[in-house]
Scaffold this active site. Structure first.
Site, short mmCIF file in Angstrom:
data_model
loop_
_atom_site.label_atom_id
_atom_site.label_comp_id
_atom_site.label_asym_id
_atom_site.label_seq_id
_atom_site.Cartn_x
_atom_site.Cartn_y
_atom_site.Cartn_z
N HIS A 55 0.85 -1.19 0.00
CA HIS A 55 0.00 0.00 0.00
C HIS A 55 0.88 1.24 0.00
CE1 HIS A 55 0.73 -0.43 4.33
NE2 HIS A 55 0.20 0.74 4.55
N HIS A 57 1.44 3.97 1.80
CA HIS A 57 1.99 4.77 2.90
C HIS A 57 3.51 4.85 2.83
CE1 HIS A 57 -1.88 4.29 5.51
NE2 HIS A 57 -1.94 5.32 4.69
N ASP A 59 5.87 4.84 4.93
CA ASP A 59 6.71 3.90 5.68
C ASP A 59 6.73 2.51 5.05
OD1 ASP A 59 4.00 3.64 6.58
OD2 ASP A 59 4.68 2.56 8.35
N HIS A 60 6.08 2.36 3.89
CA HIS A 60 6.12 1.10 3.13
C HIS A 60 6.74 1.27 1.75
CE1 HIS A 60 3.56 -1.31 5.94
NE2 HIS A 60 3.39 -0.09 6.39
N HIS A 113 -7.64 -0.37 5.48
CA HIS A 113 -6.59 0.53 5.99
C HIS A 113 -6.36 1.63 4.95
CE1 HIS A 113 -2.89 1.73 8.02
NE2 HIS A 113 -2.21 1.53 6.91
N ASP A 130 -0.47 -3.59 6.28
CA ASP A 130 -1.06 -3.00 7.49
C ASP A 130 -2.55 -3.32 7.59
OD1 ASP A 130 1.40 -1.93 7.98
OD2 ASP A 130 0.81 0.17 7.73
N HIS A 168 4.32 -4.45 10.68
CA HIS A 168 4.85 -3.82 11.90
C HIS A 168 4.97 -4.83 13.04
CE1 HIS A 168 4.43 0.49 10.74
NE2 HIS A 168 3.48 0.01 9.95
ZN ZN Z 1 -0.07 1.87 6.45
#
Ligand code: ZN
Length: 256
Positions: A55, A57, A59-60, A113, A130, A168
Site C-alpha cells: 500500500h 503509505h 513507511d512502506h 486501511h 497494514d 509492523h
Molecule cells: Zn499503512
C-alpha cells in the site's frame, strides 16, 4: 521449495522490510527506507531482483526510489498513482512469478486501511501489510468496518499453516488489548508468554500463521461469544452482526 529464506530488516521504530534471499539475490516487501536494505544487501553481497508494495503509505514505499537508483528492478504494487514507482499495477486475482525465486504470487484486494491495499500470497506465505497484524488489524484510514471484515475474512480463507508476514512489530501491544477483550482465551495467554520472550531478546514475534490469528485475533474472532459480549459491554448495547462487533472493538482499541 526453493532454497531461500526470509529476513526481517528493520526500518523506523517498528516497521519490517521482509526480505526474501538466497545466496546471491534478494527481493523486498514494503521498503519504507532504502538505507537498511542497501546496507544489508551490500554486506551480504546480494543483488536486488524485485520490490513488492502492499500500500502507498510512506513507511512502506519511501525506499523505492533509493533502491531503484541502484538496481533497475520491477516494482509490483497496487493500481494506485500515489505510488509512482510501481511498474506492475496489480488487482484482485492477478498472478505473477517473482523474478529469480520463481515463487508464484496471487494478489488479493484487501481494502480498509487504505482503499487500494493489496496482499501477496504464495509459497505458503502471505504479505498482509497494514491490514492484518498479529493479533490485530490496521486503522481504518480509507475504508469501513465492513471492508475490514471482508478483507480479514478473505485472508482467513488461506490455509491455516500459511505464514503471515505483516508490516509492523505490534504484537505485544495487540495482545494486551486482545486480553482485555478475551481474558479467558488460553491461546492468547500462551502467545503473550512467547511474544514477550521474543521481544526481550530483541527478536521478531513474526511471522504469525492464519491458524494463530483464528485463535487469538479479536478482529477475526467477531463471531465468538466472548468477543461479542465484550463489544456489547463497550458499546453499551447489543450488537447484532459481525461488522458492528468489529467496528466497536476497532473504536475501543483506538482509545485503549
Ligand atoms: Zn499503512
Amino acid at each position: 521449495m526453493a532454497n531461500h529464506e526470509i529476513i526481517a530488516l528493520r526500518a523506523f521504530a517498528d516497521n519490517y522490510v521482509w526480505t526474501l534471499r538466497d545466496a546471491r539475490r534478494a527481493a523486498v516487501v514494503d521498503p519504507g527506507d532504502a538505507r537498511p536494505v542497501i546496507d544489508y544487501l551490500e554486506r551480504e553481497k546480494l543483488e536486488l531482483v524485485a520490490i513488492l508494495n502492499t500500500h502507498h503509505h510512506a513507511d512502506h514505499v519511501g525506499g523505492n526510489a533509493g533502491l531503484l537508483a541502484r538496481w533497475k528492478v520491477p516494482v509490483f504494487g497496487p493500481d494506485d498513482e500515489r505510488i509512482r514507482e510501481v511498474t506492475h499495477r496489480l488487482k484482485e486475482g492477478d498472478r505473477f512469478t517473482l523474478p529469480h525465486f520463481g515463487i508464484e504470487f496471487g494478489v488479493m484486494d484487501i481494502p480498509a486501511h487504505t482503499r487500494s491495499h493489496i496482499a501477496f500470497h504464495g509459497g505458503g506465505m502471505v504479505f498482509s501489510g497494514d491490514t492484518l497484524f498479529a493479533v490485530g488489524c490496521g486503522r481504518l484510514f480509507e475504508g469501513t468496518p465492513k471492508q475490514m471484515h471482508d478483507s480479514l475474512s478473505r485472508l482467513m480463507q488461506l490455509p491455516g499453516e500459511t505464514l503471515v508476514y505483516c508490516g509492523h512489530e505490534y504484537t505485544v501491544a495487540n495482545i494486551r488489548f486482545a486480553r482485555a477483550v478475551e481474558p479467558d482465551n488460553a491461546a492468547l495467554r500462551d502467545l503473550e508468554i512467547h511474544a514477550k520472550k521474543q521481544r526481550d531478546q530483541d527478536l521478531p514475534t513474526l511471522p504469525s500463521t492464519v491458524s494463530q490469528e483464528k485463535a487469538t485475533n479479536p478482529f477475526v474472532r467477531v463471531r465468538e461469544p466472548a468477543v461479542i459480549a465484550a463489544a456489547n459491554r463497550y458499546a453499551g448495547k447489543t450488537l447484532n452482526d459481525p461488522v458492528s462487533v468489529l467496528a466497536a472493538i476497532r473504536e475501543w482499541k483506538n482509545s485503549f
